[in-house]
Design a protein around this motif. Structure first.
Motif, PDB file in Angstrom:
ATOM      1  N   LEU A  17     -36.235 -28.759  11.706  1.00 32.13           N
ATOM      2  CA  LEU A  17     -35.692 -29.567  12.852  1.00 32.13           C
ATOM      3  C   LEU A  17     -34.616 -30.482  12.684  1.00 32.13           C
ATOM      4  O   LEU A  17     -33.844 -30.436  13.923  1.00 32.13           O
ATOM      5  CB  LEU A  17     -37.304 -30.356  13.279  1.00 32.13           C
ATOM      6  N   LYS A  18     -34.681 -31.410  11.578  1.00 32.00           N
ATOM      7  CA  LYS A  18     -33.578 -32.121  11.363  1.00 32.00           C
ATOM      8  C   LYS A  18     -32.268 -31.342  11.146  1.00 32.00           C
ATOM      9  O   LYS A  18     -31.149 -31.959  11.508  1.00 32.00           O
ATOM     10  CB  LYS A  18     -33.827 -33.033  10.379  1.00 32.00           C
ATOM     11  N   PHE A  19     -32.452 -30.410  10.485  1.00 36.17           N
ATOM     12  CA  PHE A  19     -31.411 -29.598  10.282  1.00 36.17           C
ATOM     13  C   PHE A  19     -30.445 -28.878  11.608  1.00 36.17           C
ATOM     14  O   PHE A  19     -29.507 -29.151  11.924  1.00 36.17           O
ATOM     15  CB  PHE A  19     -31.592 -28.148   9.367  1.00 36.17           C
ATOM     16  N   GLN A  20     -31.359 -28.437  12.533  1.00 35.19           N
ATOM     17  CA  GLN A  20     -30.927 -27.972  13.624  1.00 35.19           C
ATOM     18  C   GLN A  20     -30.359 -29.409  14.569  1.00 35.19           C
ATOM     19  O   GLN A  20     -29.266 -28.991  15.295  1.00 35.19           O
ATOM     20  CB  GLN A  20     -32.158 -27.381  14.641  1.00 35.19           C
ATOM     21  N   GLN A  21     -30.899 -30.114  14.611  1.00 31.56           N
ATOM     22  CA  GLN A  21     -30.380 -31.446  15.296  1.00 31.56           C
ATOM     23  C   GLN A  21     -29.058 -31.947  14.811  1.00 31.56           C
ATOM     24  O   GLN A  21     -28.306 -32.079  15.662  1.00 31.56           O
ATOM     25  CB  GLN A  21     -31.478 -32.604  15.099  1.00 31.56           C
ATOM     26  N   THR A  22     -28.748 -32.111  13.406  1.00 32.13           N
ATOM     27  CA  THR A  22     -27.763 -32.460  12.778  1.00 32.13           C
ATOM     28  C   THR A  22     -26.726 -31.478  13.364  1.00 32.13           C
ATOM     29  O   THR A  22     -25.487 -31.801  13.646  1.00 32.13           O
ATOM     30  CB  THR A  22     -27.816 -32.423  11.081  1.00 32.13           C
ATOM     31  N   LEU A  23     -26.858 -30.010  13.011  1.00 35.03           N
ATOM     32  CA  LEU A  23     -25.959 -29.088  13.661  1.00 35.03           C
ATOM     33  C   LEU A  23     -25.424 -29.251  14.861  1.00 35.03           C
ATOM     34  O   LEU A  23     -24.318 -29.132  15.102  1.00 35.03           O
ATOM     35  CB  LEU A  23     -26.299 -27.806  13.238  1.00 35.03           C
ATOM     36  N   SER A  24     -26.512 -29.629  15.976  1.00 38.38           N
ATOM     37  CA  SER A  24     -26.300 -29.672  17.397  1.00 38.38           C
ATOM     38  C   SER A  24     -25.336 -30.653  17.477  1.00 38.38           C
ATOM     39  O   SER A  24     -24.452 -30.676  18.307  1.00 38.38           O
ATOM     40  CB  SER A  24     -27.453 -29.908  17.951  1.00 38.38           C
ATOM     41  N   PHE A  25     -25.562 -31.923  16.835  1.00 43.22           N
ATOM     42  CA  PHE A  25     -24.667 -33.182  17.014  1.00 43.22           C
ATOM     43  C   PHE A  25     -23.351 -32.801  16.464  1.00 43.22           C
ATOM     44  O   PHE A  25     -22.469 -33.518  16.979  1.00 43.22           O
ATOM     45  CB  PHE A  25     -25.410 -34.186  16.229  1.00 43.22           C
ATOM     46  N   ALA A  26     -23.358 -32.049  15.572  1.00 47.25           N
ATOM     47  CA  ALA A  26     -21.773 -31.663  14.790  1.00 47.25           C
ATOM     48  C   ALA A  26     -21.142 -30.643  15.832  1.00 47.25           C
ATOM     49  O   ALA A  26     -19.866 -30.430  15.535  1.00 47.25           O
ATOM     50  CB  ALA A  26     -21.928 -31.166  13.429  1.00 47.25           C
ATOM     51  N   GLY A  27     -21.755 -30.271  16.965  1.00 43.25           N
ATOM     52  CA  GLY A  27     -21.074 -29.490  17.930  1.00 43.25           C
ATOM     53  C   GLY A  27     -21.156 -28.036  17.557  1.00 43.25           C
ATOM     54  O   GLY A  27     -20.192 -27.217  18.047  1.00 43.25           O
ATOM     55  N   VAL A  28     -22.172 -27.561  16.788  1.00 47.57           N
ATOM     56  CA  VAL A  28     -22.456 -26.359  16.426  1.00 47.57           C
ATOM     57  C   VAL A  28     -23.180 -25.589  17.579  1.00 47.57           C
ATOM     58  O   VAL A  28     -24.132 -26.122  18.108  1.00 47.57           O
ATOM     59  CB  VAL A  28     -23.300 -26.043  15.194  1.00 47.57           C
ATOM     60  N   ASP A  29     -22.989 -24.557  18.044  1.00 46.30           N
ATOM     61  CA  ASP A  29     -23.500 -23.918  19.223  1.00 46.30           C
ATOM     62  C   ASP A  29     -24.892 -23.394  18.866  1.00 46.30           C
ATOM     63  O   ASP A  29     -25.214 -23.105  17.770  1.00 46.30           O
ATOM     64  CB  ASP A  29     -22.866 -22.684  20.046  1.00 46.30           C
ATOM     65  N   ASN A  30     -25.828 -23.149  19.881  1.00 47.36           N
ATOM     66  CA  ASN A  30     -27.473 -22.725  19.425  1.00 47.36           C
ATOM     67  C   ASN A  30     -27.279 -21.620  18.721  1.00 47.36           C
ATOM     68  O   ASN A  30     -28.177 -21.200  17.905  1.00 47.36           O
ATOM     69  CB  ASN A  30     -27.859 -22.819  20.800  1.00 47.36           C
ATOM     70  N   SER A  31     -26.476 -20.631  19.045  1.00 47.45           N
ATOM     71  CA  SER A  31     -26.658 -19.106  18.578  1.00 47.45           C
ATOM     72  C   SER A  31     -26.342 -19.256  16.852  1.00 47.45           C
ATOM     73  O   SER A  31     -27.067 -18.559  16.234  1.00 47.45           O
ATOM     74  CB  SER A  31     -25.657 -18.209  19.068  1.00 47.45           C
ATOM     75  N   THR A  32     -25.277 -20.092  16.649  1.00 42.94           N
ATOM     76  CA  THR A  32     -25.014 -20.265  15.352  1.00 42.94           C
ATOM     77  C   THR A  32     -25.935 -21.090  14.485  1.00 42.94           C
ATOM     78  O   THR A  32     -26.532 -20.906  13.511  1.00 42.94           O
ATOM     79  CB  THR A  32     -23.496 -20.853  15.272  1.00 42.94           C
TER      80      THR A  32
END
Length: 273
Positions: A17-32
């Motif tokens: 969950l934290k991994f996905q939140q951090t990536l989202s904050f970094a601007g990574v798209d949901n598919s990636t």
């Protein structure tokens, strides 16, 4: 043991969950993000490395805009394995990579940490960096002068870590550590999938207890405490009446005991005639 596995399952679920939140904050798209979640999970299952370290390293590299961050994390794990490292040394290697990315260059402190963790990789990394033109002359002098960039350091790790021998070493289950780690990873992954499905219900229950049940109990406790304090104050203000009531209760209790003894004596007398 079971307690340790349950703890790992919980940590792995939170880590994702934290991994996905951090990536989202970094601007990574949901598919990636979904692809990376699957890739990191798959790599953890095939190696002795824990999911938290893999995902945390990947997320930090992504947050620092490091190119090919997912490949770099796996390459570091492979290099760690082929150089004779283990799950514990990989944590040190991962820390060196993220710290170097943050600094933008390879520092002597970070290099020493890496060399201490996996000394078998030291010579090969220096050789690769020199061949790539990261430095000329003395390695440590160039490093101390800040000549070796994080990108050049990462390039050497990626080259060595994507070597087929390194990949095979990381995924090997021939050793006891590899076989045990592979089994443990499979159990943790299964538990993680189950816990992920139940997580919304569990968190809802926890939130209800925290936001409703606990305040309600605190309110009830406070109400009871106020009643008790009121009784104590009333007793202090009416000590004479309390004494009389206490005496009356004692007298009634004594009378009850006397009546009971008398009745018992009469029954015994009648029975023995």
């Amino acid at each position: 043991d079971m307690g340790s596995l349950m703890s790992q399952i919980g940590e792995a679920t939170d880590s994702t969950l934290k991994f996905q939140q951090t990536l989202s904050f970094a601007g990574v798209d949901n598919s990636t993000i979904n692809t990376l979640t699957s890739q990191t999970q798959d790599y953890a299952n095939k190696t002795v490395y824990d999911l938290q370290t893999i995902q945390n390293t990947t997320a930090q590299l992504a947050a620092n805009s490091v190119p090919n961050y997912e490949q770099l994390t796996e390459a570091a794990g492979n290099l760690n394995a082929v150089a004779g490292g283990n799950a514990d040394t990989f944590k040190s290697v991962a820390m060196v990579i993220t710290q170097t990315a943050g600094a933008g260059k390879l520092t002597t402190e970070n290099w020493n940490q890496l060399a201490n963790a996996i000394p078998g990789a030291s010579g090969k990394l220096q050789e690769a960096m020199k061949e790539n033109g990261a430095y000329t002359g003395n390695f440590r002098d160039a490093m101390a002068a800040g000549q070796i960039t994080a990108a050049e350091f990462n390039q050497a790790i990626t080259q060595l870590g994507t070597n087929p021998a390194a990949v095979q070493a990381a995924e090997s289950t021939n050793t006891l550590e590899g076989a045990t780690g592979n089994l443990q990873a499979s159990i943790v992954t299964l538990g993680q999938h189950i816990l992920s499905d139940l997580l919304p219900s569990i968190t809802s229950l926890i939130n209800w207890v925290a936001n409703s049940a606990v305040p309600a109990f605190e309110s009830f406790y406070e109400h009871c405490r106020q009643i008790w304090q009121g009784l104590q104050q009333w007793a202090q203000q009416n000590q004479l009446l309390v004494s009389i009531l206490g005496g009356l209760v004692a007298a009634l209790a004594g009378l009850s005991i006397l009546n009971t003894v008398t009745a018992f004596s009469i029954a015994v007398s009648v029975a023995t005639r």
